[in-house]
Write an enzyme that holds these catalytic residues in place. Sequence first.
Site, PDB file in Angstrom:
ATOM      1  N   GLU A 267      17.759  59.794  62.488  1.00  0.00           N
ATOM      2  CA  GLU A 267      18.559  60.962  62.090  1.00  0.00           C
ATOM      3  C   GLU A 267      18.423  62.110  63.095  1.00  0.00           C
ATOM      4  O   GLU A 267      18.235  63.261  62.725  1.00  0.00           O
ATOM      5  CB  GLU A 267      18.167  61.419  60.681  1.00  0.00           C
ATOM      6  N   LYS A 335       9.635  53.344  53.299  1.00  0.00           N
ATOM      7  CA  LYS A 335      10.197  53.784  52.013  1.00  0.00           C
ATOM      8  C   LYS A 335      10.246  52.605  51.040  1.00  0.00           C
ATOM      9  O   LYS A 335      10.422  51.460  51.467  1.00  0.00           O
ATOM     10  CB  LYS A 335      11.602  54.349  52.205  1.00  0.00           C
ATOM     11  N   ASP A 340      17.365  54.337  51.042  1.00  0.00           N
ATOM     12  CA  ASP A 340      16.880  55.728  51.057  1.00  0.00           C
ATOM     13  C   ASP A 340      16.655  56.272  49.647  1.00  0.00           C
ATOM     14  O   ASP A 340      17.441  57.103  49.189  1.00  0.00           O
ATOM     15  CB  ASP A 340      17.898  56.615  51.798  1.00  0.00           C
ATOM     16  N   GLU A 368      15.748  63.944  44.983  1.00  0.00           N
ATOM     17  CA  GLU A 368      16.934  64.113  45.827  1.00  0.00           C
ATOM     18  C   GLU A 368      18.130  63.364  45.260  1.00  0.00           C
ATOM     19  O   GLU A 368      19.247  63.872  45.255  1.00  0.00           O
ATOM     20  CB  GLU A 368      16.628  63.611  47.244  1.00  0.00           C
ATOM     21  N   TRP A 510      27.080  57.121  56.627  1.00  0.00           N
ATOM     22  CA  TRP A 510      26.857  58.292  55.773  1.00  0.00           C
ATOM     23  C   TRP A 510      28.011  58.458  54.781  1.00  0.00           C
ATOM     24  O   TRP A 510      28.109  59.456  54.086  1.00  0.00           O
ATOM     25  CB  TRP A 510      26.712  59.573  56.618  1.00  0.00           C
TER      26      TRP A 510
HETATM   27  C1  GCV Z   1      13.542  64.516  55.764  1.00  0.00           C
HETATM   28  C2  GCV Z   1      17.141  61.212  53.808  1.00  0.00           C
HETATM   29  C3  GCV Z   1      17.170  62.643  53.354  1.00  0.00           C
HETATM   30  C4  GCV Z   1      16.718  63.568  54.463  1.00  0.00           C
HETATM   31  C5  GCV Z   1      15.310  63.143  54.907  1.00  0.00           C
HETATM   32  C6  GCV Z   1      15.376  61.682  55.350  1.00  0.00           C
HETATM   33  C7  GCV Z   1      14.012  61.157  55.743  1.00  0.00           C
HETATM   34  O1  GCV Z   1      18.090  60.996  54.789  1.00  0.00           O
HETATM   35  O2  GCV Z   1      18.463  62.971  52.938  1.00  0.00           O
HETATM   36  O3  GCV Z   1      16.716  64.888  53.979  1.00  0.00           O
HETATM   37  O4  GCV Z   1      14.838  63.955  55.937  1.00  0.00           O
HETATM   38  O5  GCV Z   1      15.856  60.898  54.299  1.00  0.00           O
HETATM   39  O6  GCV Z   1      13.365  60.564  54.905  1.00  0.00           O
HETATM   40  O7  GCV Z   1      13.605  61.352  56.876  1.00  0.00           O
END
Ligand code: GCV
Length: 671
Positions: A267, A335, A340, A368, A510
């Site tokens: 990202e 993760k 995500d 989130e 996205w």
């Molecule tokens: C910290 C997702 C979230 C981002 C986060 C990313 C990550 O994309 O929307 O806000 O960034 O995960 O875990 O690095």
Amino acid sequence: MKHLLLVCWLCCACLQGFAEDGSRLWLRADATAKAVVTANKKSPTINIAIQELQTQWQGNAVKLNIQNANKNKALNDAYTIAGDAKTGVSISAFSDRGLLYGAYHLLRLQQTKRLVYPLNIQESPKYNLRILNHWDNLDGTVERGYAGRSIWKWDELPAVISPRYKEYARANASIGINAAVVNNVNASPQILRTEMLAKVKVVADILRPYGIRVFLSVNFSSPTILSGLPTSDPLDAAVQQWWRNKANEIYKLIPDFGGFLVKANSEGQPGPQDFGRTHAQGANMLADALKTHKGIVMWRAFVYSPSNDDRAGQAYMEFVPLDGQFRDNVIIQVKNGPIDFQPREPFSPLFGAMKKTDVMAEVQITQEYLGHANHLAFLAPMWEEFLNSDTYSNGKNSLVAGTITAMSGVANIGDETNWNGHHFAQANWYAFGRLAWNPQLRADEIADEWLRQTFSQDADFVEPVKKMMLQSWDAVVHYMMPLGLHHIFAVGHHYGPEPWGVIPGGRPDWQPWYFHNADTLGVGFDRTAAGSNAVSQYFVPLRQTFNDINTCPENLLLWFHHAPWNHAMHNGRSLWQELCYQYDEGVQQVREFQKVWDQQAAAIDAERFEHVQSRLKIQSRDAVWWKDACLLYFQEFARQPIPYDIERPVHNLEDLKRVKLEISNHENAKR
Ligand code: GCV
């Protein structure tokens, strides 16, 4: 007289539960006891254990006993508790921290009314590292944070010390959390400036007696950005020296500093691939700098690129070939799911796949993707499902929990009075700590002990509310993304539904359509051998189980399959019908939660009761919003009626498409 009346009124107010703002979390025992506590050693950590027991323990004398330990055992957090009501209790451990955890265990038993004599308890954590990851920025904002601003007041430090630092440390210690990354993985290089490190040192000094070590997220380009080096190439000698110097500087200030967390080549974050190097080469360079200090590198596997045709498979493709190349003080942070932190994901195929590398799990405590701080979603059942998933990496019964060596959780903590925004979001912080200590704990045990400490011992309260908590994750999955649907959130803030969302010219991975693929034939992401073949990343027999539409678990159907609208579900309904019923089920579940909660008005304090009640109203409306948005949108492809025995939509799709939420998170612009 006037004063007396005022005092009486205040006492009544307290008894009736006024002024309950949630700031005390689950640590609400009266501190009026006068217990006799002795210890065979004194230290700042043991002093805390003594003080906690002296002021809260209602039983006979407690002895704290440090046992002689060899080097390894001295690092161990294990403890034993023995004794009976008459002769008193003794807590023994090899480390000071072990005694502190033992003290909190004993107090928890008292607080939950679970003390059964004689005591004969032996506890040892499954993982040595149980760490919170704060996504807190240096300007005080919190990425994906919904409980106010950061608790770390960098502007005020080192001169002003918020009392919250100590309260935070105490809360974590009480549930066994022993480390914290204090800044965002989207890391500002500025965290490594000497002035900032002086502030971090103050925080570390406050957390240390509670057994908590500080870690930092670092930006891979720091040598270039902070010191003007021409490159941040991990194989460059000057870059390596820069990191060694920085590590030395940190350890002079913070001798027990834990190490670095790194988000690299993900990202938009810089990383070793910018210089043609691998993740292993990048991680090893940092690991070498930390090695002499016994520090570690937590290197994140959250990587994906727009060119890949299935984002779910990329981490595995990049990391499995590097297995065996990482230094032994590197842990790969993965993760729980391959995409995500979605409301429901299968476990990431990386668990169990890297046999020569330490892997740790990363779960997201902050909601989130689960309604922020508005929705009641108790996440322990999700983590229980995840930790108990069988990877088959070493034959049957190779559970995820056994493939990992540490657990991290993205914190849901902010500077709001109740810490987490929603009173029930405190339960997720609590559950993370308890599961990181013992992944075999059941969600219902955790809910039970949290409720008893936080709200009430009364079974008429605990039982129905516990049931509600245990169903709450399921409800969110139902009204947001049932049957394996994923990532159909509003672009950016990830709060409401936007399966139609389009970012003009934006990355395909996205955009919601990338994930749901709805067309007139069906819906879902084809990850079978005929599609992206991400199923092949799982061990036998899972790859076949997931690959076959008839054996794939139905709660992950649309994760792995592009299924026809008329696909026959096990209960005889068509996929379209089942989708409708599951969305409706989610709405009905939240309505039921409202009924359960409304009956608790007399059982707890008015302040927290009303707060939760108002949030449940929002959740109930949001559930209908999700249901209407998704069913009306998908109906355009399915071209079938919504079954007539379920509630009719109350919104028009065109109106819902115009909803644009103003959510003042600084990160709203990105997805
Ligand atoms: C910290 C997702 C979230 C981002 C986060 C990313 C990550 O994309 O929307 O806000 O960034 O995960 O875990 O690095």
